[in-house]
Design an enzyme around this catalytic site. Structure first.
Site, PDB file in Angstrom:
ATOM      1  N   TYR A 157       0.857  -1.205   0.000  1.00 34.54           N
ATOM      2  CA  TYR A 157       0.000   0.000   0.000  1.00 34.54           C
ATOM      3  C   TYR A 157       0.887   1.247   0.000  1.00 34.54           C
ATOM      4  O   TYR A 157       0.540   2.274  -0.582  1.00 34.54           O
ATOM      5  CB  TYR A 157      -0.955  -0.024   1.201  1.00 34.54           C
ATOM      6  CG  TYR A 157      -2.184   0.837   0.982  1.00 34.54           C
ATOM      7  CD1 TYR A 157      -3.057   0.569  -0.067  1.00 34.54           C
ATOM      8  CD2 TYR A 157      -2.462   1.922   1.805  1.00 34.54           C
ATOM      9  CE1 TYR A 157      -4.174   1.371  -0.288  1.00 34.54           C
ATOM     10  CE2 TYR A 157      -3.588   2.714   1.598  1.00 34.54           C
ATOM     11  CZ  TYR A 157      -4.435   2.425   0.557  1.00 34.54           C
ATOM     12  OH  TYR A 157      -5.532   3.221   0.342  1.00 34.54           O
ATOM     13  N   LYS A 164      -3.323   8.677   2.192  1.00 31.11           N
ATOM     14  CA  LYS A 164      -4.585   8.561   2.951  1.00 31.11           C
ATOM     15  C   LYS A 164      -4.462   9.227   4.326  1.00 31.11           C
ATOM     16  O   LYS A 164      -5.444   9.772   4.835  1.00 31.11           O
ATOM     17  CB  LYS A 164      -4.996   7.088   3.104  1.00 31.11           C
ATOM     18  CG  LYS A 164      -5.410   6.409   1.792  1.00 31.11           C
ATOM     19  CD  LYS A 164      -6.537   7.127   1.086  1.00 31.11           C
ATOM     20  CE  LYS A 164      -7.130   6.306  -0.040  1.00 31.11           C
ATOM     21  NZ  LYS A 164      -8.044   7.085  -0.900  1.00 31.11           N
TER      22      LYS A 164
HETATM   23  P1  NAD Z   1     -11.910   3.044  -8.756  1.00 32.19           P
HETATM   24  O1  NAD Z   1     -10.714   2.707  -9.572  1.00 32.19           O
HETATM   25  O2  NAD Z   1     -13.222   2.645  -9.282  1.00 32.19           O
HETATM   26  O3  NAD Z   1     -11.940   4.596  -8.414  1.00 32.19           O
HETATM   27  C1  NAD Z   1     -10.787   5.406  -8.384  1.00 32.19           C
HETATM   28  C2  NAD Z   1     -11.145   6.639  -9.176  1.00 32.19           C
HETATM   29  O4  NAD Z   1     -10.099   7.607  -9.153  1.00 32.19           O
HETATM   30  C3  NAD Z   1     -11.404   6.312 -10.661  1.00 32.19           C
HETATM   31  O5  NAD Z   1     -12.697   6.741 -11.016  1.00 32.19           O
HETATM   32  C4  NAD Z   1     -10.369   7.132 -11.383  1.00 32.19           C
HETATM   33  O6  NAD Z   1     -10.836   7.620 -12.626  1.00 32.19           O
HETATM   34  C5  NAD Z   1     -10.166   8.270 -10.390  1.00 32.19           C
HETATM   35  N1  NAD Z   1      -8.972   9.045 -10.675  1.00 32.19           N
HETATM   36  C6  NAD Z   1      -7.674   8.637 -10.683  1.00 32.19           C
HETATM   37  N2  NAD Z   1      -6.885   9.655 -11.083  1.00 32.19           N
HETATM   38  C7  NAD Z   1      -7.705  10.721 -11.314  1.00 32.19           C
HETATM   39  C8  NAD Z   1      -7.496  12.046 -11.761  1.00 32.19           C
HETATM   40  N3  NAD Z   1      -6.273  12.526 -12.037  1.00 32.19           N
HETATM   41  N4  NAD Z   1      -8.582  12.856 -11.901  1.00 32.19           N
HETATM   42  C9  NAD Z   1      -9.827  12.414 -11.615  1.00 32.19           C
HETATM   43  N5  NAD Z   1     -10.091  11.167 -11.195  1.00 32.19           N
HETATM   44  C10 NAD Z   1      -9.030  10.335 -11.054  1.00 32.19           C
HETATM   45  O7  NAD Z   1     -11.632   2.361  -7.335  1.00 32.19           O
HETATM   46  P2  NAD Z   1     -12.378   2.516  -5.918  1.00 32.19           P
HETATM   47  O8  NAD Z   1     -11.868   1.385  -5.111  1.00 32.19           O
HETATM   48  O9  NAD Z   1     -13.823   2.687  -6.100  1.00 32.19           O
HETATM   49  O10 NAD Z   1     -11.709   3.830  -5.329  1.00 32.19           O
HETATM   50  C11 NAD Z   1     -12.472   4.938  -4.867  1.00 32.19           C
HETATM   51  C12 NAD Z   1     -11.864   5.453  -3.579  1.00 32.19           C
HETATM   52  O11 NAD Z   1     -12.071   4.488  -2.555  1.00 32.19           O
HETATM   53  C13 NAD Z   1     -10.361   5.699  -3.631  1.00 32.19           C
HETATM   54  O12 NAD Z   1     -10.055   6.856  -2.881  1.00 32.19           O
HETATM   55  C14 NAD Z   1      -9.809   4.479  -2.940  1.00 32.19           C
HETATM   56  O13 NAD Z   1      -8.531   4.715  -2.381  1.00 32.19           O
HETATM   57  C15 NAD Z   1     -10.861   4.298  -1.871  1.00 32.19           C
HETATM   58  N6  NAD Z   1     -10.874   2.996  -1.206  1.00 32.19           N
HETATM   59  C16 NAD Z   1     -10.944   1.853  -1.930  1.00 32.19           C
HETATM   60  C17 NAD Z   1     -10.945   0.639  -1.281  1.00 32.19           C
HETATM   61  C18 NAD Z   1     -10.984  -0.656  -2.054  1.00 32.19           C
HETATM   62  O14 NAD Z   1     -10.613  -1.691  -1.514  1.00 32.19           O
HETATM   63  N7  NAD Z   1     -11.438  -0.672  -3.288  1.00 32.19           N
HETATM   64  C19 NAD Z   1     -10.902   0.586   0.128  1.00 32.19           C
HETATM   65  C20 NAD Z   1     -10.855   1.774   0.836  1.00 32.19           C
HETATM   66  C21 NAD Z   1     -10.840   2.978   0.163  1.00 32.19           C
END
Ligand code: NAD
Length: 257
Positions: A157, A164
């Site tokens: 990570y 984060k």
């Molecule tokens: P995801 O890949 O669907 O979403 C990540 C998003 O970030 C995408 O839509 C991508 O287009 C966007 N992004 C990246 N660079 C960008 C930029 N320059 N401009 C605009 N958008 C940009 O994956 P997710 O898991 O749904 O992630 C959403 C959030 O949830 C993130 O912050 C991630 O860290 C967090 N999160 C995810 C998990 C998990 O296990 N999936 C757990 C905890 C937190």
């Protein structure tokens, strides 16, 4: 389910149907809110437009969150179309794959800058932009998505954990500044879910297994469960909650070993 009819929301971070931000967008739309969704690049535009077409009268706008001009234009268009804003959901995060795979001490200056810029600074920049739109509504609710890697070490990570930690700190500073305007700022710390972003983390499937084994609920969570918690924080039921990092992880965070 809260009645959010007549309300307007901005959701940043929808990439595809597995995105956590998409589940939140669907929940907001089901509750009656009208939404603006964004896409970061031409490559993802069609995906986002296809999903948005299943919602009622959405706006679909470009926004690379690393681009200040696009952020300002996004705010101006939303102001023109919606005349204010009630919710902002921030679900954008990015780190270069090589920064996640290499030992943490090998994090490059540029890799650090990109991860922190896209995943943490963008939350500050976008919150600044939506603030006057929320003032027009007498307040609003802002939500971002974080992970326990901000406070504990998870293999691979790496720099995203540092990003984060910065993001969660920004939640508290923004909440303190915007609270007097009745704008609430919170985060959901979600358990691991198989999404596009998660697939960039080597060994992600084994993290899912560890959660199933150790979390009090003895299972993984899904995006609809994050969306339900998001509705609570965004809607009237969460009206006294701000500066909060809400764990939606089946209780994993509470366990030792
Ligand atoms: P995801 O890949 O669907 O979403 C990540 C998003 O970030 C995408 O839509 C991508 O287009 C966007 N992004 C990246 N660079 C960008 C930029 N320059 N401009 C605009 N958008 C940009 O994956 P997710 O898991 O749904 O992630 C959403 C959030 O949830 C993130 O912050 C991630 O860290 C967090 N999160 C995810 C998990 C998990 O296990 N999936 C757990 C905890 C937190």
């Amino acid at each position: 389910m809260p009645d959010l009819s007549g309300k307007h929301g901005l959701v940043v971070g929808v990439a595809n149907k597995r995105s956590i931000a998409w589940a939140i967008a669907q929940a907001l739309a089901r509750s009656g809110a009208r939404l603006a969704l964004t896409y970061p690049s031409a490559r993802l535009e069609e995906n986002v437009r296809e999903l948005a077409a299943t919602l009622d009268n959405p706006l679909v706008l470009p926004c690379d969150v690393a681009n200040d001009q696009q952020i300002v234009e996004l705010g101006a268009t939303i102001d023109k179309e919606f005349g204010g804003l009630d919710f902002f959901v921030h679900g954008a995060a990015f780190a270069r794959p090589e920064e996640l795979a290499a030992p943490f001490s090998q994090t490059s200056r540029e890799g650090f800058r990109i991860a922190l810029d896209v995943s943490a600074y963008s939350f500050i920049a976008l919150s600044r932009e939506v603030r006057p739109l929320m003032q027009k509504r007498g307040g609003g609710s802002i939500l971002t998505l974080t992970y326990l890697g901000s406070e504990r070490v998870f293999k691979n990570y790496n720099v995203m954990g540092v990003a984060k930690a910065a993001l969660e700190s920004a939640v508290r500073y923004l909440a303190a500044e915007l609270g007097p305007e009745n704008i609430r700022v919170n985060a959901i710390s979600a358990g691991p879910i198989k999404t596009l972003a998660a697939m960039g983390i080597t060994g992600f499937s084994s993290i899912l297994g560890v959660y199933r084994e150790r979390a009090p609920l003895a299972r993984n969570i899904d995006t609809s469960e994050v969306a339900d918690a998001a509705l609570f924080l965004l809607g009237p039921a969460g009206r006294a909650v701000t500066a909060e990092i809400l764990m939606v992880d089946g209780g994993f965070h509470a366990m030792g070993f």
